[in-house]
Scaffold this motif. Sequence first.
Motif, PDB file in Angstrom:
ATOM      1  N   GLU A 220       8.318 -27.317 -18.949  1.00 35.62           N
ATOM      2  CA  GLU A 220       7.845 -26.305 -17.986  1.00 35.62           C
ATOM      3  C   GLU A 220       8.563 -26.587 -16.680  1.00 35.62           C
ATOM      4  O   GLU A 220       8.916 -27.743 -16.403  1.00 35.62           O
ATOM      5  CB  GLU A 220       6.316 -26.378 -17.791  1.00 35.62           C
TER       6      GLU A 220
ATOM      7  N   ALA B 173       7.168 -26.201 -13.877  1.00 32.73           N
ATOM      8  CA  ALA B 173       6.091 -26.521 -12.940  1.00 32.73           C
ATOM      9  C   ALA B 173       6.146 -27.921 -12.325  1.00 32.73           C
ATOM     10  O   ALA B 173       5.920 -28.082 -11.118  1.00 32.73           O
ATOM     11  CB  ALA B 173       4.748 -26.348 -13.655  1.00 32.73           C
TER      12      ALA B 173
ATOM     13  N   PHE C 218      10.735 -13.636 -28.374  1.00 27.61           N
ATOM     14  CA  PHE C 218       9.359 -13.940 -27.962  1.00 27.61           C
ATOM     15  C   PHE C 218       9.107 -15.444 -27.899  1.00 27.61           C
ATOM     16  O   PHE C 218       8.599 -15.968 -26.911  1.00 27.61           O
ATOM     17  CB  PHE C 218       8.347 -13.291 -28.918  1.00 27.61           C
TER      18      PHE C 218
ATOM     19  N   GLU D 142       7.817 -19.523 -12.190  1.00 32.79           N
ATOM     20  CA  GLU D 142       6.500 -20.135 -11.987  1.00 32.79           C
ATOM     21  C   GLU D 142       6.203 -20.353 -10.510  1.00 32.79           C
ATOM     22  O   GLU D 142       7.113 -20.584  -9.705  1.00 32.79           O
ATOM     23  CB  GLU D 142       6.417 -21.483 -12.712  1.00 32.79           C
TER      24      GLU D 142
ATOM     25  N   TYR E  10      -4.432 -29.648 -18.606  1.00 31.70           N
ATOM     26  CA  TYR E  10      -4.577 -29.717 -17.147  1.00 31.70           C
ATOM     27  C   TYR E  10      -5.446 -28.605 -16.569  1.00 31.70           C
ATOM     28  O   TYR E  10      -5.676 -28.559 -15.379  1.00 31.70           O
ATOM     29  CB  TYR E  10      -3.185 -29.652 -16.494  1.00 31.70           C
TER      30      TYR E  10
ATOM     31  N   GLU F  36       0.616 -13.519 -26.141  1.00 24.23           N
ATOM     32  CA  GLU F  36       0.705 -13.916 -24.730  1.00 24.23           C
ATOM     33  C   GLU F  36       2.014 -13.480 -24.072  1.00 24.23           C
ATOM     34  O   GLU F  36       3.091 -13.763 -24.570  1.00 24.23           O
ATOM     35  CB  GLU F  36       0.583 -15.443 -24.629  1.00 24.23           C
TER      36      GLU F  36
ATOM     37  N   ARG G  93      -5.186 -25.408 -12.108  1.00 19.41           N
ATOM     38  CA  ARG G  93      -4.804 -26.762 -12.532  1.00 19.41           C
ATOM     39  C   ARG G  93      -5.530 -27.835 -11.735  1.00 19.41           C
ATOM     40  O   ARG G  93      -5.204 -29.014 -11.843  1.00 19.41           O
ATOM     41  CB  ARG G  93      -3.287 -26.954 -12.394  1.00 19.41           C
TER      42      ARG G  93
ATOM     43  N   TRP H   9       5.155 -16.886 -15.500  1.00 23.05           N
ATOM     44  CA  TRP H   9       5.756 -15.713 -16.155  1.00 23.05           C
ATOM     45  C   TRP H   9       6.930 -16.169 -17.023  1.00 23.05           C
ATOM     46  O   TRP H   9       7.791 -16.916 -16.544  1.00 23.05           O
ATOM     47  CB  TRP H   9       6.350 -14.776 -15.104  1.00 23.05           C
ATOM     48  N   GLY H  10       7.011 -15.702 -18.253  1.00 23.33           N
ATOM     49  CA  GLY H  10       8.198 -15.961 -19.071  1.00 23.33           C
ATOM     50  C   GLY H  10       9.205 -14.844 -18.840  1.00 23.33           C
ATOM     51  O   GLY H  10       8.846 -13.662 -18.891  1.00 23.33           O
TER      52      GLY H  10
ATOM     53  N   ARG I 252      10.009 -13.065 -22.331  1.00 23.33           N
ATOM     54  CA  ARG I 252       8.896 -12.202 -22.775  1.00 23.33           C
ATOM     55  C   ARG I 252       8.781 -10.976 -21.884  1.00 23.33           C
ATOM     56  O   ARG I 252       8.380  -9.901 -22.337  1.00 23.33           O
ATOM     57  CB  ARG I 252       7.584 -13.001 -22.805  1.00 23.33           C
TER      58      ARG I 252
HETATM   59  N1  GAP Z   1       3.480 -24.258 -16.515  1.00 20.83           N
HETATM   60  C1  GAP Z   1       2.561 -23.668 -17.408  1.00 20.83           C
HETATM   61  C2  GAP Z   1       3.161 -23.242 -18.657  1.00 20.83           C
HETATM   62  O1  GAP Z   1       4.293 -23.603 -18.976  1.00 20.83           O
HETATM   63  P1  GAP Z   1       2.726 -21.825 -20.808  1.00 20.83           P
HETATM   64  O2  GAP Z   1       1.666 -20.808 -21.086  1.00 20.83           O
HETATM   65  O3  GAP Z   1       2.943 -22.893 -21.784  1.00 20.83           O
HETATM   66  O4  GAP Z   1       2.364 -22.422 -19.378  1.00 20.83           O
HETATM   67  C3  GAP Z   1       4.211 -20.123 -19.521  1.00 20.83           C
HETATM   68  O5  GAP Z   1       4.106 -21.066 -20.553  1.00 20.83           O
HETATM   69  C4  GAP Z   1       4.948 -18.880 -20.001  1.00 20.83           C
HETATM   70  O6  GAP Z   1       6.239 -19.251 -20.518  1.00 20.83           O
HETATM   71  C5  GAP Z   1       4.266 -18.147 -21.148  1.00 20.83           C
HETATM   72  O7  GAP Z   1       3.246 -17.287 -20.686  1.00 20.83           O
HETATM   73  C6  GAP Z   1       5.433 -17.391 -21.764  1.00 20.83           C
HETATM   74  O8  GAP Z   1       5.713 -16.220 -21.030  1.00 20.83           O
HETATM   75  C7  GAP Z   1       6.591 -18.372 -21.569  1.00 20.83           C
HETATM   76  N2  GAP Z   1       6.833 -19.165 -22.794  1.00 20.83           N
HETATM   77  C8  GAP Z   1       6.171 -20.267 -23.214  1.00 20.83           C
HETATM   78  N3  GAP Z   1       6.683 -20.748 -24.356  1.00 20.83           N
HETATM   79  C9  GAP Z   1       7.719 -19.930 -24.674  1.00 20.83           C
HETATM   80  C10 GAP Z   1       8.675 -19.914 -25.759  1.00 20.83           C
HETATM   81  N4  GAP Z   1       8.682 -20.834 -26.700  1.00 20.83           N
HETATM   82  N5  GAP Z   1       9.587 -18.923 -25.785  1.00 20.83           N
HETATM   83  C11 GAP Z   1       9.618 -17.973 -24.805  1.00 20.83           C
HETATM   84  N6  GAP Z   1       8.764 -17.966 -23.764  1.00 20.83           N
HETATM   85  C12 GAP Z   1       7.822 -18.915 -23.688  1.00 20.83           C
END
Ligand code: GAP
Length: 452
Positions: free
Chosen positions: A166, A168, A208, A217, A270, A287, A294, A326-327, A330
């Motif tokens: 992440e 973050a 996705f 983020e 967290y 999602e 957090r 936000w991804g 996605r």
């Molecule tokens: N810092 C918090 C965090 O990483 P998360 O829900 O695991 O939270 C945030 O990830 C966003 O990242 C998701 O809502 C999604 O949009 C994107 N995301 C997570 N895993 C992904 C993956 N394997 N492929 C594409 N996008 C992904």
Amino acid sequence: MAEQKDVLMEKIVSLCKRRGFVFPGSEIYGGFANSWDYGPVGVELKNNIKQLWWNRFVHQRDDMVGIDAALIMNPKVWEASGHLKEFSDPLVECTECHERFRSDDPALLFAHVQEKHHKSIQGDRTGTEISGVAFGFTPPKQFNLMFKTFIGPAEEQTNIAYFRPETAQAMFVDFKNVLDTTRRTLPFGIGQIGKAFRNEITPGNFIFRTREFEQMEIEYFIPVPANDEDWKKYFELWRKEMISWMKDDLGINIEHVHELEVPDGERAHYSKRTIDFEYDFPFGKNELYGLAYRTDFDLKNHFKEAPYRDAETGEGCWPHTIEPTWGVDRSILAVLSDSYTEEEERVYLKLKPKLAPYKAAVFPLLRNKEELVKKAREVYENLHKKFMVAWDDRGNIGKRYYAQDEIGTPYCITIDFDTLEKGDVTVRDRDTAMQERIKIEDLEKFIASKLE
Ligand code: GAP
């Protein structure tokens, strides 16, 4: 209905390949499972989304700053953040073919057994029985999703590092540096856009879920709450911001978005509260974005001494954090799904002009008439200094419209014989297919007005 959805997904994937949005990664070597490359128009769409986000959430706000941190951080970061211990998914293995799956997706397991091994399964598709041995899977074990690598030439335990799962953590680790250099006071946020990596057990559904993806983020730091209302008010502000981003910036039909309150026991290690924003993707609801509280979990784990000091009282504290995330990939898939439109004779992407890879396309009516081509080049080159504009002189006008519609170009400008006499051009609107005549000198203003 499910079939219709599959068809839509296939159509989007095919359009992406055909027109240069997204290609299969390493294709000439037979591809590389679940890796995708953004092509010439895909990268424009992606950059437009990222720029809009940065403008809205960093540049246009007094309470935000941005950073751009290293992808590979000191491994101690992941120990402190809890990712080494907690960042895992439950993995099961099919006892017949040894294929591996996340066990928290029963529908996937059902489909595997039924479709690959032609067995029918009785039972609860949403329950946990499916992950048991009885249905042909090993008992679940936790699989850490972080990608490992080695720093330097020696592949030894002491040299292990991780690609960030992440973005973050950099905002927490750099918290004090940001404070010292910007003198911010609470509440304020740090934003970042960048790649993240997860060794997903079951990636799929096009862009996705991939192992390499991009996130946008924000870690929004708030005063230590005296009661629940104190953090809930910021949580609510960010919830509204995220909805407005989807509606006003991405142009997504908000009826396709659903909020899911993530229950106790299912949230990340967290988080005290999480809302998932789910979108009706062609393959089903899943999602899109997340919003989490957090608490002071991360700053407390990274800083032994209070990293923030109140300017007036001089008292030290560990601020709490609201995290909207936000991804990018996605976002792109949601925008493509939402904007994909079929009419009798044509397919077009109803993209907001701000998001469209090209804001307009310029054509000479005929490519073999020198005077038309010369005038059209003049119009094109002038507009090109200001906007991303396409040039096309191949085939007939109908084919050019068709190609521009499929990449979501909102306006097509044709230079014809009347242009040479009267100085105006035909401007055709992507969504209505209606045409109007506009003076060449008014084109720049016309396009600019559509981007406001
Ligand atoms: N810092 C918090 C965090 O990483 P998360 O829900 O695991 O939270 C945030 O990830 C966003 O990242 C998701 O809502 C999604 O949009 C994107 N995301 C997570 N895993 C992904 C993956 N394997 N492929 C594409 N996008 C992904």
